[in-house]
Design a protein around this motif. Sequence first.
Motif, PDB file in Angstrom:
ATOM      1  N   ALA A  99     -33.331  32.511 -27.190  1.00  0.00           N
ATOM      2  CA  ALA A  99     -32.821  31.969 -25.933  1.00  0.00           C
ATOM      3  C   ALA A  99     -32.621  33.031 -24.865  1.00  0.00           C
ATOM      4  CB  ALA A  99     -31.495  31.237 -26.177  1.00  0.00           C
TER       5      ALA A  99
ATOM      6  N   THR B  27     -30.327  25.896 -24.324  1.00  0.00           N
ATOM      7  CA  THR B  27     -30.536  27.306 -23.964  1.00  0.00           C
ATOM      8  C   THR B  27     -29.425  27.783 -23.047  1.00  0.00           C
ATOM      9  OG1 THR B  27     -32.944  27.170 -24.195  1.00  0.00           O
ATOM     10  CG2 THR B  27     -32.092  28.909 -22.769  1.00  0.00           C
TER      11      THR B  27
ATOM     12  N   ASP C 115     -29.568  31.300 -32.583  1.00  0.00           N
ATOM     13  CA  ASP C 115     -30.989  30.989 -32.767  1.00  0.00           C
ATOM     14  C   ASP C 115     -31.380  31.278 -34.202  1.00  0.00           C
ATOM     15  OD1 ASP C 115     -31.472  30.277 -30.103  1.00  0.00           O
ATOM     16  OD2 ASP C 115     -31.926  32.336 -29.520  1.00  0.00           O
TER      17      ASP C 115
END
Length: 287
Positions: free
Chosen positions: A39, A186, A276
């Motif tokens: 991200a 994100t 992530d």
Amino acid sequence: MSNIQWFPGHMAKAIRQMEENIHLVDIVFELVDARIPGASRNPEIARIAKDKPHLIILTKQDLADPQQTAAWIRYYRSQGKGAIAIDSRANVTPKQITKLALNLLADKLAAEQAKGLKERPVRAMTVGVPNVGKSTLLNHLVNRKAAQVGNTPGVTKGQQWLRSSKQLELLDTPGILWPKFKDQETALKLALTGAIKEKLYAKDDVALYALGFFRQYHADALQDRYHLSTADLALSDVDLLLKITSKIGMRDDYERGSERLIQDARRKKLGGFTLDRAPQGEVTASD
């Protein structure tokens, strides 16, 4: 949930300057936050860098999940990119980064030497999202307080050349986000890890996102930090946030409760974490 967007004028200017200066450098050092290795990669940087050799530097590794960090490094290397996780202040870091850059550019430098060109320092452009730790690393690489350091996004405002050693010169650039986030997850990841100014997002949205993540991957840390029962963890995210707010002595002030949860996550009060997950097949052990 309110949408998070941030693309002020100085970021547009920074992108234009990167486009103008990319031809001056041999390699791009892209700094990413080890807690969000996917991200925090700005697609604008990939567009501008094009076919330039790339070294991805995972900063803040002490705040991340070490297994996920190792998996992300394997993944990026499998994609043909250089990758390293660092402690920005460690004495070995400058040598590690210089050695990796020289290895990635070995063919180019050998070709220049074969042509009889004079040996010269490698020129690298350092890029990354706001508050990724770029200034801290640069100050260590050049061994002086050349770049401003702050714990809020947007400290570096212009571009400047810095000399690291006889072998390495660095072009510093301001931290930049992209014009529009492809999805709000994100944006929430960037907000939780501190890349977006606090006035631009709703704290409860970010806290609820954090709760969902920690409930799934680090439930024990959540229970230990806030003295939660197993029954508490079965509550909805909203009710759990209210429960935590009450337990930390803020009654029903969920705004303050949200802020505490965000700060606890950033300060590693809930342990190291990586939002992530590394691409499938790259992780050898699970959380």
